[in-house]
Structures are given as structure tokens and as C-alpha cells.
Design an enzyme around this catalytic site. Structure first.
Site, mmCIF file in Angstrom:
data_model
loop_
_atom_site.group_PDB
_atom_site.id
_atom_site.type_symbol
_atom_site.label_atom_id
_atom_site.label_comp_id
_atom_site.label_asym_id
_atom_site.label_seq_id
_atom_site.Cartn_x
_atom_site.Cartn_y
_atom_site.Cartn_z
ATOM 1 C CG ASN A 150 19.660 1.223 23.615
ATOM 2 O OD1 ASN A 150 19.672 1.211 24.841
ATOM 3 N ND2 ASN A 150 19.721 2.360 22.928
ATOM 4 C CB SER A 174 24.954 2.351 17.010
ATOM 5 O OG SER A 174 24.373 3.600 16.713
ATOM 6 N N GLY A 175 22.018 1.629 15.462
ATOM 7 C CA GLY A 175 21.365 1.909 14.187
ATOM 8 C C GLY A 175 21.082 0.739 13.281
ATOM 9 C CB SER A 234 24.737 6.393 20.555
ATOM 10 O OG SER A 234 23.324 6.401 20.568
ATOM 11 C CG HIS A 243 16.891 4.011 26.134
ATOM 12 N ND1 HIS A 243 16.072 4.932 26.755
ATOM 13 C CD2 HIS A 243 17.422 4.664 25.056
ATOM 14 C CE1 HIS A 243 16.106 6.077 26.091
ATOM 15 N NE2 HIS A 243 16.918 5.932 25.051
ATOM 16 C CG HIS A 272 12.983 7.204 22.460
ATOM 17 N ND1 HIS A 272 13.252 8.539 22.641
ATOM 18 C CD2 HIS A 272 14.181 6.568 22.552
ATOM 19 C CE1 HIS A 272 14.556 8.713 22.818
ATOM 20 N NE2 HIS A 272 15.137 7.520 22.764
ATOM 21 C CG ASP A 314 0.504 -5.846 41.232
ATOM 22 O OD1 ASP A 314 0.373 -5.940 42.465
ATOM 23 O OD2 ASP A 314 -0.384 -6.159 40.425
ATOM 24 C CG HIS A 365 16.470 10.848 26.573
ATOM 25 N ND1 HIS A 365 17.746 10.420 26.887
ATOM 26 C CD2 HIS A 365 16.114 10.162 25.463
ATOM 27 C CE1 HIS A 365 18.138 9.524 25.980
ATOM 28 N NE2 HIS A 365 17.162 9.346 25.120
ATOM 29 C CE1 TYR A 385 -0.403 -12.463 41.276
ATOM 30 C CE2 TYR A 385 1.707 -13.117 40.354
ATOM 31 C CZ TYR A 385 0.380 -12.769 40.185
ATOM 32 O OH TYR A 385 -0.159 -12.726 38.916
#
Length: 233
Positions: free
Chosen positions: A29, A45-46, A75, A95, A97, A120, A169, A227
Site C-alpha cells: 500500500n 484494504s484488499g 490495515s 509498503h 512485500h 546514492d 515482515h 548531481y
């Protein structure tokens, strides 16, 4: 529709995670905050990413009260809110996985800086949180996750290292905007993959020399960065 532009930015950050292969199904998310309004927009959610529209983003305040939206928020909302409360310089959180960064989180191992690509973006190793206790998990798991992240950064500048591995996690990343948070999530996965390959090639590989690490980070960040192109005034 409240905070239309922020909703669109948050939706785009979520979709970027999918485009870059960091998200499967409904894993992960992204969120964003309007500091002026004190309101956060976050993915519901979901809900499958291919179905998401700006109006599906849920708007809440920094205490988690829903201000606008018919769907339940992610969640992980309490984790995002804890980061916004404690890291005043950030404007977005992502976030995932993603495979390699999550593998480092599952191994409870910080990602060392082995090369200039890492340097960097992250001014040091990407840290890992302490393992949550049974009481923390049972109490308010998502909030305690946020607290664990904030404890990890008690002596680390969250703007110099805009990412963390939550032990067992997965990673959380952040930045000044939702787009920047998603960008950091993509880069984190890239350097996590390279660090894994580096150790496979040579298990005795050493972190990058501090002088070179500093040089690469500071030429992109801070007052003396050089840069890229000069921004128009």
C-alpha cells in the site's frame, strides 16, 4: 471530492509499485499526507489495484478517524500514521512485500552498503527493526509496528535513510511525496537484490568505504549537491 490531487498522487504511487513488480495481488500500500490539512489519503484494504480509482482512496486524520471514504482503509494505516506523526519531513509512505527486500527483513539483517548505487539513496545501511514481542503483537500490531520503526530511527535521520526493514515482515519506505516514497521502494528492492548477489559471489564482501559512500550520497543530497541540472528559480 476532498483532496482530489492528493488522492490522484496516492493512486499513482500505488500503481507504480505494481508497474515495477513490487506488489502481487493486493500486497502492499501507499499513502500521502496533506500537512496543511493534517489529513492522510491511503489505499483501501484488499481492493485489487486494477480496480482502484482516486475516489477509492480513504481520507483520515492523524488519529485514524475516517473523514471521507466508503471503503475500509489499509490495515497498515496505523503504521503509516505513526510514521507521519514522528517524521515531520515526510509526505508519503510506501509498503511492499517485494522479494529481495522482504527476504532481508525475514532474515532480520540490515542491508549493508556494498556500492555506490546504494550510497546514492541511503546514507548508511538500511536498518532492521527489533522483533515485536508477543504482547506488542497481541495489543495493537500495526501501531506497534510503527513504534518499532520509530525506535529504530531514534538515532538515524529518516530523510537520509528513507527505508526500513520490519523484522519478519517487510519493508516500509517514505519520502517528501507519495511518488518519492514509491521511488524509494523501487530502489530499495534493486539494492537489496544486488546486495544478495554480491554476497553470493563473495561472502566476504566488505561495505563501501565511508569516504566514497559519503561522496555519492552528498553529491545528490543536501546544500552542496551537484548531481543533475540546476532548477529554475
Amino acid at each position: 471530492m476532498l483532496l482530489k490531487t492528493l488522492r490522484e498522487e496516492v493512486l499513482e504511487a500505488n500503481l507504480e509499485l505494481v508497474r515495477r513488480g513490487l506488489v502481487l495481488y493486493t500486497f502492499g500500500n501507499a499513502s500521502g499526507i496533506s500537512r496543511d490539512e493534517g489529513l492522510v489519503a491511503i489505499k483501501p484494504s484488499g481492493v485489487p489495484y486494477e480496480e482502484l480509482k482516486p475516489e477509492h482512496m480513504v481520507i483520515c486524520d492523524l488519529e485514524g478517524k475516517i473523514i471521507e471514504g466508503k471503503l475500509r482503509p489499509s490495515s497498515d494505516l496505523p503504521t503509516h500514521l505513526e510514521l507521519y506523526r514522528h517524521f515531520p519531513g515526510i509526505g508519503g509512505v510506501a509498503h511492499t512485500h517485494s522479494e529481495y527486500a522482504t527476504s532481508w527483513a525475514q532474515s532480520e539483517t540490515p542491508i549493508p552498503c556494498f556500492g555506490t548505487t546504494h550510497a546514492d539513496y541511503f546514507h548508511g545501511s538500511v536498518p532492521v527493526t527489533d522483533v515485536l514481542t508477543a504482547a506488542e503483537i497481541a495489543d495493537d500490531y500495526e501501531l506497534e509496528t510503527g513504534k518499532a520503526i520509530c525506535r529504530t530511527f531514534s538515532n538515524i535521520d529518516p530523510e537520509a535513510i528513507p527505508a526500513v526493514l520490519v523484522a519478519g515482515h517487510a519493508p516500509f519506505c517514505w519520502g517528501p511525496t507519495p511518488a518519492a516514497a514509491a521511488h524509494h521502494a523501487v530502489i530499495l528492492e534493486y539494492v537489496a537484490r544486488m546486495a544478495s548477489h554480491t554476497l553470493l559471489i563473495n561472502a566476504e564482501s566488505r561495505p563501501l568505504a565511508r569516504e566514497l559512500h559519503d561522496k555519492h550520497f552528498l553529491r545528490k543530497h543536501g546544500r552542496n549537491a551537484y548531481y543533475g541540472q540546476v532548477k529554475a528559480q
